[in-house]
Write an enzyme that holds these catalytic residues in place. Structure first.
Site, PDB file in Angstrom:
ATOM      1  N   MET A  78      59.593  96.941  70.832  1.00  0.00           N
ATOM      2  CA  MET A  78      60.850  97.281  71.857  1.00  0.00           C
ATOM      3  C   MET A  78      62.065  96.502  71.330  1.00  0.00           C
ATOM      4  O   MET A  78      61.850  95.119  71.143  1.00  0.00           O
ATOM      5  CB  MET A  78      60.563  96.946  73.183  1.00  0.00           C
ATOM      6  N   LYS A 123      64.854 100.879  66.467  1.00  0.00           N
ATOM      7  CA  LYS A 123      64.144 102.106  65.838  1.00  0.00           C
ATOM      8  C   LYS A 123      64.967 103.132  65.811  1.00  0.00           C
ATOM      9  O   LYS A 123      64.993 103.938  64.670  1.00  0.00           O
ATOM     10  CB  LYS A 123      62.707 102.201  66.117  1.00  0.00           C
ATOM     11  N   THR A 124      65.103 103.866  67.172  1.00  0.00           N
ATOM     12  CA  THR A 124      65.882 104.818  67.069  1.00  0.00           C
ATOM     13  C   THR A 124      66.988 105.190  66.382  1.00  0.00           C
ATOM     14  O   THR A 124      67.585 106.084  66.010  1.00  0.00           O
ATOM     15  CB  THR A 124      65.901 105.375  68.816  1.00  0.00           C
ATOM     16  N   ASP A 183      60.851 110.729  66.783  1.00  0.00           N
ATOM     17  CA  ASP A 183      60.992 109.618  67.575  1.00  0.00           C
ATOM     18  C   ASP A 183      59.991 109.533  68.432  1.00  0.00           C
ATOM     19  O   ASP A 183      59.129 110.294  68.940  1.00  0.00           O
ATOM     20  CB  ASP A 183      62.554 109.809  68.405  1.00  0.00           C
ATOM     21  N   GLU A 184      59.709 108.169  68.969  1.00  0.00           N
ATOM     22  CA  GLU A 184      58.657 107.701  69.744  1.00  0.00           C
ATOM     23  C   GLU A 184      57.327 108.418  69.406  1.00  0.00           C
ATOM     24  O   GLU A 184      56.568 109.038  70.131  1.00  0.00           O
ATOM     25  CB  GLU A 184      58.956 108.210  70.976  1.00  0.00           C
ATOM     26  N   ALA A 185      57.045 108.269  68.191  1.00  0.00           N
ATOM     27  CA  ALA A 185      55.944 108.996  67.430  1.00  0.00           C
ATOM     28  C   ALA A 185      54.611 108.184  67.916  1.00  0.00           C
ATOM     29  O   ALA A 185      53.399 109.033  67.590  1.00  0.00           O
ATOM     30  CB  ALA A 185      55.892 108.658  65.847  1.00  0.00           C
ATOM     31  N   GLN A 186      54.513 107.169  68.655  1.00  0.00           N
ATOM     32  CA  GLN A 186      53.327 106.596  69.218  1.00  0.00           C
ATOM     33  C   GLN A 186      52.661 107.583  70.070  1.00  0.00           C
ATOM     34  O   GLN A 186      51.459 107.751  70.621  1.00  0.00           O
ATOM     35  CB  GLN A 186      53.523 105.310  69.831  1.00  0.00           C
TER      36      GLN A 186
END
Ligand SMILES: [Zn+2]
Length: 196
Positions: free
Chosen positions: A9, A13-14, A89-92
């Site tokens: 966090m 990343k984004t 995005d938010e690939a987790q």
């Protein structure tokens, strides 16, 4: 080729994803911006960066969606089917099956996944574990800092009083801001100290 760029966090990343996508778009390359539906912090379709960049995702994936089928649908909407690059995005939050699909699609597509490696308990997300197994390029997005100035490596859930929470559901995105997520160094995550 399947790429996984992971970071804590606050590591932007984004923002990195959106800048990389912009560079490809400037060259006239055909890109699609994708996000899993579970992240609704800034509206269903919006890919939002804390430094202020944002864009609308062309595909919002439900947990049981086939990415291949969704791309065919998107291609029909756009009257072309020759995507060259996917940015996720938010690939987790991808499912293991979706990452498996991405690995197969990456024979002919360059796929850039950005996301967290581990959750607030220090456990893998299913999507991240699958990406770490299958991605051909794995790189860290640097820059996340703990309040003490050391590199942040641990994603941390904190309550409104700043107390570190270490138990609970893996996915809990609270739109009313009663919990939030920060990056801490390992020592301060382990000791549960969220500020100086
Ligand atoms: Zn620290």
């Amino acid at each position: 080729m399947l790429h996984f760029y992971y970071g804590v966090m606050g590591s932007s990343k984004t923002a990195q994803l959106l800048m990389q996508r912009y560079n490809y778009q400037q060259l006239g390359l055909k890109v699609a911006l994708v996000k899993p539906a579970v992240d609704t912090r800034a509206g269903q379709n919006v890919v939002f960066s804390r430094v202020g960049l944002q864009a609308d995702a062309e595909l919002v994936l439900g947990p049981t969606h086939s990415i291949r089928e969704q791309l065919l649908w998107l291609a029909a909407q756009r009257a072309h089917s020759d995507f060259q690059y996917l940015f996720i995005d938010e690939a987790q939050f991808l499912s293991e099956a979706q990452v498996q699909e991405l690995a197969e699609l990456s024979d002919s597509l360059d796929i850039f996944c950005y996301g967290l490696k581990t959750d607030f308990r220090g456990q893998f997300f299913p999507g991240s574990a699958a990406l770490l197994r299958l991605a051909e390029v794995i790189e860290e997005v640097p820059g996340g800092l703990c309040w003490c100035g050391k590199k942040a490596t641990m994603n941390t859930r904190v309550d409104p009083q700043g107390s570190v929470i270490k138990e609970g559901a893996q996915v809990l995105i609270d739109n009313h801001q009663s919990i939030r997520y920060i990056g801490l160094c390992y020592e301060h995550w382990r000791k549960g100290i969220s500020h100086g």
